[in-house]
Scaffold this active site. Structure first.
Site, mmCIF file in Angstrom:
data_model
loop_
_atom_site.group_PDB
_atom_site.id
_atom_site.type_symbol
_atom_site.label_atom_id
_atom_site.label_comp_id
_atom_site.label_asym_id
_atom_site.label_seq_id
_atom_site.Cartn_x
_atom_site.Cartn_y
_atom_site.Cartn_z
ATOM 1 N N THR A 113 -45.199 -28.062 -94.675
ATOM 2 C CA THR A 113 -45.621 -28.395 -93.321
ATOM 3 C C THR A 113 -45.645 -29.892 -93.076
ATOM 4 O O THR A 113 -45.684 -30.325 -91.938
ATOM 5 C CB THR A 113 -47.036 -27.847 -93.113
ATOM 6 O OG1 THR A 113 -47.835 -28.247 -94.239
ATOM 7 C CG2 THR A 113 -47.020 -26.332 -93.075
ATOM 8 N N GLU A 118 -47.189 -22.030 -86.327
ATOM 9 C CA GLU A 118 -46.796 -20.652 -86.075
ATOM 10 C C GLU A 118 -46.217 -20.381 -84.693
ATOM 11 O O GLU A 118 -45.482 -19.408 -84.495
ATOM 12 C CB GLU A 118 -48.000 -19.735 -86.339
ATOM 13 C CG GLU A 118 -48.207 -19.551 -87.833
ATOM 14 C CD GLU A 118 -49.642 -19.256 -88.222
ATOM 15 O OE1 GLU A 118 -49.911 -18.113 -88.589
ATOM 16 O OE2 GLU A 118 -50.487 -20.169 -88.171
ATOM 17 N N GLY A 127 -52.527 -27.625 -83.595
ATOM 18 C CA GLY A 127 -51.836 -26.848 -84.636
ATOM 19 C C GLY A 127 -50.479 -26.369 -84.163
ATOM 20 O O GLY A 127 -50.313 -25.998 -83.002
ATOM 21 N N PRO A 164 -43.761 -36.576 -85.176
ATOM 22 C CA PRO A 164 -42.700 -35.893 -84.435
ATOM 23 C C PRO A 164 -41.568 -35.384 -85.323
ATOM 24 O O PRO A 164 -40.965 -34.361 -85.027
ATOM 25 C CB PRO A 164 -42.177 -36.977 -83.482
ATOM 26 C CG PRO A 164 -43.249 -38.002 -83.421
ATOM 27 C CD PRO A 164 -43.992 -37.943 -84.714
#
Lengths: 167, 697, 365
Positions: B469, B663, B660, B590
């Site tokens: 991540t 997902e 977040g 980014p």
């Protein structure tokens, strides 16, 4: 049953004893501690274990070590010259062609091997003109890299990195 | 509202700090941790789906030179506790019962991996076979309502009178949608190296949370948590499946107890992963939409049937997306489970939202067609003013902007809605849209420390992990901004239970939880030592309170657009372009954020076209249990996939202003592709994956 | 994965003797399928005789036309060879559609021919399989059989042959050179593979200890107008659902000769003799403006109209003839529970490949 073999790994000759059942991948990872090639499936279905084997990209999980006595192996670690990264590796960093990093050494080796294949004029499934030299557009890169799965989905960035690294 | 930290490093597209090690392959993953004189493990798996082990003969295996021992339920060390509840998945080698095919029933400990594998083949097992049942259907008579569904959501909700609203609605869309059993399949298979010595248990593990592994395993092994250390500096993906320890962790812990201190190494094979590390439950979903002719929803029904295992209940929250997404005054959601003799299902990227949004967002497309409305416009018309479920205002809900911005960039306005009307070079072309959503989840109980080192750098420690991540990078950026120093002056330490308590990398909430604790620690440090600390100064802190969380409904939103081509002769489906537009609060990095969006959208593309684990009801196993037969998208399948986001921060969420991002990209992606396939071909496929055969008559 | 002995063969005849004389012995080429099977327990040899270093690594023109391809030639070298690309494009395309580049760099000609089915039950030693363990039953027959055979299957086995290369070689009338205990012999590729019948454990007519040394391609001018089309869900790195290899010859506006084979439909590459017969004499209409709307029965087509747009060559009537030829071949197809789609998919792919070749022919004339 054991056998003694020699491998030239990232420029260094190494002598080692292997079980005749030991794959090249396990010989590297478990016997020699060379863990740059990764085990993602162990059945030739993901490409994470790709190295340059005698100059060509190849999966190492389906090759028996004993059958490659005397082979020359270059891993992603060996592609870098100390602190100096291979241009393809540098491009992977800049384009963020990785996330978890597990498939990455295999992607890098595959990319480097692939660029050599293109240089040699090898066609691919998507090459329009089989007779002529291939042109390395994105579609060609994608097809030629399809033996390397990436579950994080870094594909577009990997393609961009290869485009950059090929220059 | 908490005070946000000033963004200096945050917002900059730093290259991954762990990137160099990863492009050369030197970043050590769990199995690659150097330990002295290790032994190798190979599990023995049950080949029946339900029954009892009558006899297990390990003599031949144990007589092989190089085999140290073979553990079974007969001789394995005992675990502590009663083996109930969620521990039943971890209750390994403790009884003779078999609860699903592929369950671990033994493990070989040997000098090499080849010997261990060979010996595992030599273990002979006699079973008493009991009838098993792995078949999910919506008309089973044993479906039941769980007390709660995953993440603590209510099982059912009822608002208004759905039956009356549907009966009165001039436009009704009412269909059944199906999603298959799916597998996370991170590229790094689950693996663990365990060392059991006088100091306790050390585990180098491929996990999304070192502390969760310790919390779950310590009591099982009768150890004080302080005597369990879990280390995971680099993790090769997880997507949920590494969010908790599984049976292999226990197997390694048991084996490590009988080797006299020698380390044991266990790499779960790709094939074994289809039995023992979780999967996404299959779903059967009824969506009923009632609407006025102008598309305004009057009723929304979302009823879900899904499976769980008989030993551990896992209830995916598939319908929760329909509780807050659209402003239908009458709403009903249901979750019903069938407890089957299947491996234990678990988290897979956006559990609940991913399969749920497939059904809801395809249904919305069907409603758009039924109303003769543009699907972008239909969604905008049904935007709620406040969270329909809680009545609270949203901390930010810019979904209409996402839809409009995406439509503009995608060239949507020139779209002719007629299905099956574009044939080019033998390919039928179509475009589709779907909405995305994911809740902002704030996990509590995180701590971090800040130390000032003799080299003039700030060491920041927390037991977080980086599963791809970008934690190494993004958390460093947060730490730098929290300390108001350049990133070069921060040295992050993560991935070890010797570091302060940290939440699992899950629920798209890792960075929120860890970053908040780091901010707390930085503030504590500055309060104590000011701007000019001395070497060795150290302070610990926790996340500042976020009182606004109670007053606002916090979600990230997005809109996804897909262009597909369907070969007119063969039905092959290709996706030349996907675009996602998201609104997620602040984006810390980014470069890595875009990768996560694009990666999740890619997983959604893969979900749309490829992924399906097939259970054979006779044997109870997943037939296609490898990467040659369980397909995930490869390079050639993924062309132009891009993601952008609206510039914003959400100060109500946490001191970084982030919500977040891990997902949301998979939520709605499969629906966008499915809707594009309908636009291309006129064929509405309501069960995933969308394969060519479903386009043939 | 039991222990095994490894020997590097220095001489072909001794290699044959070594394997023929020991039931548990097998030849090892690159190992891309065999090592896979060692790990799965599908293959359990006690001796591997490595033949990859034998002098079978050449691709040589044959006197009088044609090529001799050594058994140890790597798939990637074969696909990249100028003579193959020029004279046998169907073979280059088939090779390039198989596996992945880093597998093709290892895989050999003989190994590709002798690779075994990817039926998931065959590969899973915990389920019954007549091919792996004769007499235990076929798990696919009543199980998950989406990828399985619709032609030539038996109640004992419904597996398909996985090779792409072999499908191409089948339309090229290749011959396989074999060294056995009794000396050298040649087997037409169309006779190399068996249908499963009641002996699905035997993929080919080869005997234990038979060593493939080369594949001979005849000089076949029409092969220059050949093509391979592989249909699969993943765009690359996947086995075929259906594939078609074809070569065609057109004279005076009519098909005078055609060779077609299907992959993914049967226990062997399926040479479509009936279709070939039906193709001969088909007029290649060149009526401008033909829409070809009825070229296929696929839903996308039915909804959307024409398949590949071919303005001139391959008009409506030609397409009907092509479809009839495919139907003639597929008339005996018997679908299983999950693979009925293969029949229209095979027909459509057949028509698409033939139309493509006819268009090419039209362009070159």
């Amino acid at each position: 049953m054991d056998a003694s073999i020699r491998l030239r790994v990232d420029g260094q000759w190494r002598t080692l004893d292997v079980d005749t059942r030991t794959t090249l991948l396990d010989a590297l990872r478990e016997r020699l501690g060379v863990t740059s090639p990764k085990k993602g499936c162990d059945h030739g279905q993901c490409g994470s274990c790709t190295v340059l084997l005698d100059g060509r990209r190849a999966v190492t999980c389906l090759a028996l070590a004993v059958a490659h006595d005397g082979a020359e192996i270059v891993t992603a670690e060996g592609l870098a010259d100390g602190e100096d990264l291979h241009p393809v590796q540098r491009a992977f960093l800049e384009q963020d062609g990785l996330q978890c990093g597990y498939c990455t050494p295999g992607q890098v080796c595959s990319a480097v091997g692939m660029l050599e294949e293109v240089k040699a004029g090898w066609p691919s499934q998507v090459t329009e003109d089989l007779a002529g030299p291939p042109e390395l557009d994105d579609e060609e890169i994608r097809e030629r890299m399809s033996g390397n799965l990436c579950r994080c989905g870094a594909y577009p960035n990997i393609v961009a990195a290869i485009r950059q690294g090929a220059r | 509202m908490t005070e946000t930290i000033r963004a200096r490093a945050m917002g900059r597209p730093l290259e991954r700090l762990d990137g160099r090690d990863k492009v050369v392959g030197q970043a050590p993953y769990a199995y690659e941790q150097q330990v002295t004189d290790p032994l190798y493990l190979h599990p023995v798996q049950a080949v029946i789906a339900r029954g009892r082990i009558n006899a297990i003969d390990t003599a031949d295996a144990e007589s092989l030179p190089g085999v140290v021992t073979v553990l079974t339920h007969l001789n394995a060390p005992r675990l502590t506790g009663d083996g109930d509840g969620d521990d039943r998945e971890l209750w390994v080698l403790q009884s003779d019962e078999v609860h699903f095919r592929g369950q671990f029933i033994g493990v070989v400990v040997a000098e090499t991996s080849e010997i261990a594998r060979h010996a595992a083949d030599l273990v002979r097992v006699e079973y008493e076979r009991w009838p098993h049942d792995v078949e999910l259907s919506a008309d089973r008579d044993d479906l039941y309502a769980p007390d709660k569904v995953n993440a603590g959501h209510d099982t059912d909700t009822d608002v208004g009178d759905v039956a009356a609203a549907l009966a009165d609605a001039p436009v009704v869309v009412d269909h059944t949608y199906r999603t298959p059993m799916e597998y996370n399949n991170p590229m790094e298979p689950h693996a663990t190296v365990a060392v059991w010595d006088a100091g306790g248990l050390t585990m180098y593990d491929s996990t999304q949370g070192v502390h969760v592994v310790r919390q779950r395993l310590a009591p099982l092994f009768g150890l004080d948590p302080g005597h369990v250390r879990v280390v995971a500096p680099h993790v090769g993906g997880g997507f949920g499946s590494k969010g908790a320890p599984h049976a292999h962790n226990v197997l390694a812990g048991l084996a490590a107890q009988v080797t006299g201190g020698r380390p044991v190494k266990l790499a779960v094979t790709r094939q074994q992963m289809f039995s023992v590390v979780g999967h996404r439950t299959p779903t059967i979903q009824r969506i009923g939409l009632g609407a006025e002719t102008d598309g305004r929803l009057t009723a929304l029904v979302h009823e879900v049937v899904e499976h769980t295992s008989r030993i551990v209940e896992y209830a995916e929250q598939t319908a929760v997306v329909s509780r807050m997404m659209y402003a239908a005054p009458n709403r009903r959601t249901r979750h019903r489970l069938a407890a089957l003799d299947v491996p234990v299902p678990f988290w897979m990227r956006a559990p609940g939202e991913a399969p749920g949004a497939f059904a809801l967002e395809v249904a919305m497309d069907e409603l758009a067609v039924a109303c003769g409305l543009d699907p972008v416009e239909l969604r905008i018309r049904n935007e709620p003013d406040v969270d329909p479920e809680s009545g609270r205002p949203f901390s930010g809900r810019r979904m209409s902007e996402c839809l409009r911005e995406g439509a503009r960039r995608f060239g949507w306005e020139s779209r002719d809605p007629t299905p099956a009307a574009r044939l080019r070079d033998g390919w039928l072309e179509g475009t589709g849209v779907a909405a995305s959503v994911y809740p902002r989840i704030m996990q509590t109980g995180n701590r971090a420390w800040v130390r000032y080192g003799p080299d003039g750098r700030y060491e920041v420690g927390i037991g977080a992990v980086d599963i791809g991540t970008g934690t190494w990078t993004a958390l460093t950026q947060i730490a730098a901004d929290a300390l108001e120093v350049p990133v070069e002056e921060v040295r992050l330490r993560i991935g070890d239970t010797d570091l302060p308590e940290a939440a699992v990398a899950g629920g798209s909430g890792g960075l929120s939880a860890w970053g908040s604790a780091v901010v707390g620690a930085a503030r504590a440090f500055r309060e104590k030592f000011g701007r000019h600390p001395s070497a060795g100064d150290e302070a610990t802190g926790t996340a500042p309170e976020s009182p606004a969380a109670e007053d606002f409904s916090m979600y990230s939103f997005g809109a996804q657009f897909a262009h597909v081509r369907v070969h007119a002769d063969t039905g092959e489906i290709r996706v030349p372009r996907m675009l996602g537009v998201f609104t997620v609060g602040r984006v810390v990095n980014p470069r890595t954020a875009r990768s996560q969006f694009v990666g999740a959208m890619t997983m959604g593309l893969s979900m749309a076209l490829h992924e399906e684990a097939v259970l054979d009801p006779r044997f109870g196993h997943v037939v296609n249990h490898d990467l040659a037969t369980y397909h995930i998208a490869t390079h050639a399948d993924v062309q132009d996939v891009d993601a952008i986001w609206l510039d914003e921060e959400d100060p109500r969420s946490n001191p970084m202003g982030i919500r977040g991002i891990g997902e949301i990209g998979i939520v709605g992606a499969a629906a966008a592709v499915a809707n594009a396939v309908h636009h291309a071909t006129g064929v509405r496929v309501r069960d995933l994956p969308i394969t060519p055969d479903k386009l043939f008559h | 994965m039991r222990p095994l002995e490894y020997r590097r063969a220095e001489d072909p005849r001794r290699a044959v003797t070594a394997v023929a004389g020991r039931p548990g012995a097998m030849f090892l080429g690159a190992g891309t399928n065999l090592v896979d099977h060692l790990k799965l327990g599908v293959a359990r040899p006690d001796l591997l005789v490595d033949v990859s270093h034998l002098p079978y690594d050449k691709i040589e023109p044959r006197p009088g036309g044609g090529l001799r391809i050594g058994a140890a030639v790597r798939n990637s070298d074969l696909a990249a060879h100028p003579l193959v690309r020029q004279h046998y494009p169907v073979l280059a395309q088939a090779l390039l559609s198989g596996a992945s580049p880093q597998l093709r760099n290892l895989a050999t000609t003989a190994g590709n021919l002798l690779q075994r089915t990817r039926c998931p039950y065959f590969q899973d030693v915990t389920t019954p399989c007549n091919k792996r363990e004769p007499g235990t039953g076929c798990s696919a027959l009543e199980g998950y059989n989406r990828e399985h055979a619709v032609l030539g299957a038996s109640e004992h086995c419904v597996a398909v042959h996985p090779s792409d290369m072999a499908v191409a070689l089948t339309v090229l009338d290749a011959e396989v050179r074999v060294l056995g205990s009794g000396g050298e012999r040649t087997i037409p590729i169309t006779e190399l593979y068996r249908l499963p019948g009641d002996r699905p454990d035997r993929d080919t007519v080869l005997k234990h200890g038979d060593l493939i040394t080369a594949v001979d391609l005849p000089g076949l001018p029409m092969a220059a107008h050949s093509a391979y089309r592989k249909v699969r869900e993943r765009a690359s790195y996947a086995f075929a659902l259906v594939s078609v290899a074809a070569a065609v010859q057109v004279r005076d506006g009519a098909i005078t000769d055609a060779r077609v084979a299907f992959g993914g439909l049967a226990h062997k590459p399926w040479r479509a003799y009936r279709a070939e017969e039906a193709l001969r004499g088909v007029r290649v209409s060149a009526a401008p403006g033909d829409t070809l709307a009825e070229a296929t029965t696929a839903a996308p087509i039915a909804a959307g109209g024409a398949a590949s747009t071919g303005e001139n060559a391959g008009g409506t009537s030609t397409v009907e003839d092509l479809r009839a030829a495919a139907d003639a071949e597929l008339a005996d197809a018997r679908p299983l529970a999950h693979n009925a789609f293969k029949i229209p998919m095979a027909r459509n792919t057949f028509v698409a490949v033939l139309r493509g070749l006819l268009r090419e022919e039209g362009a070159t004339r």
